[in-house]
Design a protein around this motif. Sequence first.
Motif, PDB file in Angstrom:
ATOM      1  N   TYR A  86       0.819  -1.207   0.000  1.00 17.98           N
ATOM      2  CA  TYR A  86       0.000   0.000   0.000  1.00 17.98           C
ATOM      3  C   TYR A  86       0.852   1.257   0.000  1.00 17.98           C
ATOM      4  CZ  TYR A  86      -4.317  -2.585   0.898  1.00 17.98           C
ATOM      5  OH  TYR A  86      -5.401  -3.422   0.788  1.00 17.98           O
ATOM      6  N   SER A  87       0.293   2.311  -0.593  1.00 14.75           N
ATOM      7  CA  SER A  87       0.847   3.655  -0.517  1.00 14.75           C
ATOM      8  C   SER A  87      -0.287   4.583  -0.112  1.00 14.75           C
ATOM      9  CB  SER A  87       1.408   4.110  -1.870  1.00 14.75           C
ATOM     10  OG  SER A  87       2.466   3.277  -2.279  1.00 14.75           O
ATOM     11  N   GLY A  88       0.058   5.636   0.602  1.00 20.70           N
ATOM     12  CA  GLY A  88      -0.980   6.600   0.971  1.00 20.70           C
ATOM     13  C   GLY A  88      -0.824   7.112   2.380  1.00 20.70           C
ATOM     14  N   ASN A  89      -1.894   7.684   2.896  1.00 21.73           N
ATOM     15  CA  ASN A  89      -1.883   8.331   4.202  1.00 21.73           C
ATOM     16  C   ASN A  89      -3.012   7.811   5.083  1.00 21.73           C
ATOM     17  OD1 ASN A  89       0.089  10.831   3.737  1.00 21.73           O
ATOM     18  ND2 ASN A  89      -1.192  10.604   1.917  1.00 21.73           N
ATOM     19  N   ILE A  90      -2.706   7.640   6.357  1.00 23.13           N
ATOM     20  CA  ILE A  90      -3.721   7.310   7.357  1.00 23.13           C
ATOM     21  C   ILE A  90      -3.635   8.348   8.464  1.00 23.13           C
ATOM     22  CG2 ILE A  90      -4.549   5.621   9.040  1.00 23.13           C
ATOM     23  CD1 ILE A  90      -3.344   3.415   7.342  1.00 23.13           C
ATOM     24  N   PHE A 120       1.741   7.997   8.253  1.00 22.00           N
ATOM     25  CA  PHE A 120       0.761   8.134   9.331  1.00 22.00           C
ATOM     26  C   PHE A 120       0.798   9.542   9.917  1.00 22.00           C
ATOM     27  CE2 PHE A 120       1.081   3.563   9.150  1.00 22.00           C
ATOM     28  CZ  PHE A 120      -0.168   3.109   9.556  1.00 22.00           C
ATOM     29  N   ASN A 121      -0.367  10.057  10.238  1.00 26.08           N
ATOM     30  CA  ASN A 121      -0.514  11.315  10.982  1.00 26.08           C
ATOM     31  C   ASN A 121      -1.274  10.964  12.254  1.00 26.08           C
ATOM     32  OD1 ASN A 121      -1.112  13.796  12.030  1.00 26.08           O
ATOM     33  ND2 ASN A 121      -2.259  14.541  10.249  1.00 26.08           N
ATOM     34  N   ILE A 122      -0.564  10.859  13.369  1.00 24.56           N
ATOM     35  CA  ILE A 122      -1.158  10.380  14.621  1.00 24.56           C
ATOM     36  C   ILE A 122      -1.039  11.462  15.689  1.00 24.56           C
ATOM     37  CG2 ILE A 122      -1.186   8.538  16.350  1.00 24.56           C
ATOM     38  CD1 ILE A 122       0.412   6.808  14.362  1.00 24.56           C
ATOM     39  N   SER A 123      -2.152  11.784  16.335  1.00 20.90           N
ATOM     40  CA  SER A 123      -2.120  12.778  17.408  1.00 20.90           C
ATOM     41  C   SER A 123      -3.048  12.351  18.534  1.00 20.90           C
ATOM     42  CB  SER A 123      -2.529  14.159  16.884  1.00 20.90           C
ATOM     43  OG  SER A 123      -3.858  14.133  16.382  1.00 20.90           O
ATOM     44  N   ALA A 124      -2.692  12.739  19.759  1.00 23.25           N
ATOM     45  CA  ALA A 124      -3.519  12.467  20.936  1.00 23.25           C
ATOM     46  C   ALA A 124      -4.148  13.763  21.411  1.00 23.25           C
ATOM     47  CB  ALA A 124      -2.671  11.849  22.049  1.00 23.25           C
ATOM     48  N   GLY A 125      -5.455  13.749  21.596  1.00 20.23           N
ATOM     49  CA  GLY A 125      -6.134  14.952  22.059  1.00 20.23           C
ATOM     50  C   GLY A 125      -7.392  14.651  22.836  1.00 20.23           C
ATOM     51  N   GLY A 126      -7.586  13.366  23.197  1.00 17.59           N
ATOM     52  CA  GLY A 126      -8.781  12.963  23.925  1.00 17.59           C
ATOM     53  C   GLY A 126      -9.780  12.258  23.026  1.00 17.59           C
ATOM     54  N   ALA A 127     -10.565  11.354  23.620  1.00 13.88           N
ATOM     55  CA  ALA A 127     -11.523  10.553  22.854  1.00 13.88           C
ATOM     56  C   ALA A 127     -12.561  11.417  22.146  1.00 13.88           C
ATOM     57  CB  ALA A 127     -12.212   9.554  23.779  1.00 13.88           C
ATOM     58  N   GLY A 128     -13.021  12.472  22.817  1.00 15.58           N
ATOM     59  CA  GLY A 128     -14.034  13.348  22.217  1.00 15.58           C
ATOM     60  C   GLY A 128     -13.544  13.966  20.928  1.00 15.58           C
ATOM     61  N   LYS A 129     -12.309  14.405  20.913  1.00 16.54           N
ATOM     62  CA  LYS A 129     -11.732  14.991  19.698  1.00 16.54           C
ATOM     63  C   LYS A 129     -11.617  13.948  18.599  1.00 16.54           C
ATOM     64  CE  LYS A 129      -7.861  17.747  17.962  1.00 16.54           C
ATOM     65  NZ  LYS A 129      -7.793  17.027  16.687  1.00 16.54           N
ATOM     66  N   LEU A 156      -7.095   1.154   2.353  1.00 22.90           N
ATOM     67  CA  LEU A 156      -5.881   1.273   3.156  1.00 22.90           C
ATOM     68  C   LEU A 156      -6.213   1.249   4.645  1.00 22.90           C
ATOM     69  CD1 LEU A 156      -2.896   1.760   3.655  1.00 22.90           C
ATOM     70  CD2 LEU A 156      -3.261   4.195   3.159  1.00 22.90           C
ATOM     71  N   VAL A 157      -7.225   1.973   5.046  1.00 19.09           N
ATOM     72  CA  VAL A 157      -7.651   1.987   6.453  1.00 19.09           C
ATOM     73  C   VAL A 157      -8.129   0.597   6.866  1.00 19.09           C
ATOM     74  CG1 VAL A 157      -9.364   2.898   8.088  1.00 19.09           C
ATOM     75  CG2 VAL A 157      -8.181   4.443   6.511  1.00 19.09           C
ATOM     76  N   GLN A 158      -8.878  -0.059   5.991  1.00 20.40           N
ATOM     77  CA  GLN A 158      -9.329  -1.426   6.283  1.00 20.40           C
ATOM     78  C   GLN A 158      -8.140  -2.360   6.478  1.00 20.40           C
ATOM     79  OE1 GLN A 158     -11.862  -2.412   2.987  1.00 20.40           O
ATOM     80  NE2 GLN A 158     -13.629  -1.306   3.810  1.00 20.40           N
ATOM     81  N   ALA A 159      -7.129  -2.218   5.638  1.00 16.78           N
ATOM     82  CA  ALA A 159      -5.943  -3.085   5.742  1.00 16.78           C
ATOM     83  C   ALA A 159      -5.220  -2.853   7.065  1.00 16.78           C
ATOM     84  CB  ALA A 159      -5.004  -2.813   4.569  1.00 16.78           C
ATOM     85  N   PHE A 160      -5.127  -1.602   7.495  1.00 15.75           N
ATOM     86  CA  PHE A 160      -4.459  -1.305   8.762  1.00 15.75           C
ATOM     87  C   PHE A 160      -5.239  -1.888   9.939  1.00 15.75           C
ATOM     88  CE2 PHE A 160      -3.672   1.727  12.355  1.00 15.75           C
ATOM     89  CZ  PHE A 160      -2.392   1.271  12.650  1.00 15.75           C
ATOM     90  N   ILE A 161      -6.553  -1.784   9.902  1.00 15.12           N
ATOM     91  CA  ILE A 161      -7.368  -2.322  10.998  1.00 15.12           C
ATOM     92  C   ILE A 161      -7.244  -3.843  11.048  1.00 15.12           C
ATOM     93  CG2 ILE A 161      -9.718  -2.592  11.902  1.00 15.12           C
ATOM     94  CD1 ILE A 161     -10.339   0.176  10.779  1.00 15.12           C
TER      95      ILE A 161
END
Length: 328
Positions: A31-35, A63-72, A281-286
């Motif tokens: 795969y190529s792309g962004n999640i 990947f673009n991963i950030s933590a900001g709380g479940a609500g966000k 791509l998202v399905q493959a990651f999950i």
Amino acid sequence: MNRLTISILTTIFSLSCAPKKTNSYDSETGYSGNISISGAFALYPIVVLWSEDFKKIHPNVRFNISAGGAGKGITDVLTDMMDIGLVSRDLHQQELTKGALPIFVAKDAVLGTYNAKHPNAGLIKERGLTQRELEGIFVTHSYKKWNDIDPRFVDLPIRAYVRSDAAGAAETWAKFFGQNQEDLKGIGIFGDPGLAQAVKDEPMAIGFNNINYVYDLTSKRTAADIDVIPLDKNGNGKIDEEENFYNTIDELTTAVAAGKYPSPPSRPLAFVVKKDNINPLVQAFIRFVLDKKQQGHLLANGYVPMTEAQLAIELEKIKSETPSNKSK
């Protein structure tokens, strides 16, 4: 530095200079792309590790991963800002109505915490606190000083800390008392790391944190200046042998898996995606995260893995969301 810490630092650096890529698949390069992922602090550390392992197989994925709380995390997914939301609480009906689909990927727990330098630290470990006593601190505010709980405790004010952000940990902790996050009383602090630090800095402090922000993953014991409040489940004024499983992170996760630690505040952790907006791509990651090998990382990093039966249910959710199945 342990692998999880190194992975987080590497991911933060790589994300700062990652170009935008179009999602695609090649039989040779994968795969190529962004999640894009945001949400609960509880899941953030293990998701960073999972992303690094996924990139070993699919090096052209960013990947673009950030933590900001479940609500966000939920808000970002439902407004199409992110592909996956990290969620550590039950979904609300209005979120489900808007198309939120939870995929459960692990289990952990929210723990009551206190400053390890508290003058009565030994007694707190010995007697613990009951659900009612914790409710008296965080909800009804009927205990204002430590010796209001037990005359053997010091005659000093209790400094209760809660989350200021919309957080799954806070919602789960409140649910332990049959309440909502808004009902918790204390000094509001943003994020799991911030709340843990506030507890470490104040000798009279009490708070609550996810497992990963209380225990050191290298030593397997609680981190410096913070400790776990044992739950006196039977209310007999002491921590019995069957209630004593906080010495190491391995003992605790075993107790969570066996149901010895109550639920709530133990809880499932989920990826939330938006129905009809899940790309291949998202399905493959999950699917990758739900694989037995990746689930094998969980115990070593302070989480409880899913059972085979649970994994089958979650995989079926993804299968049912594929375009080929929806067209049948």
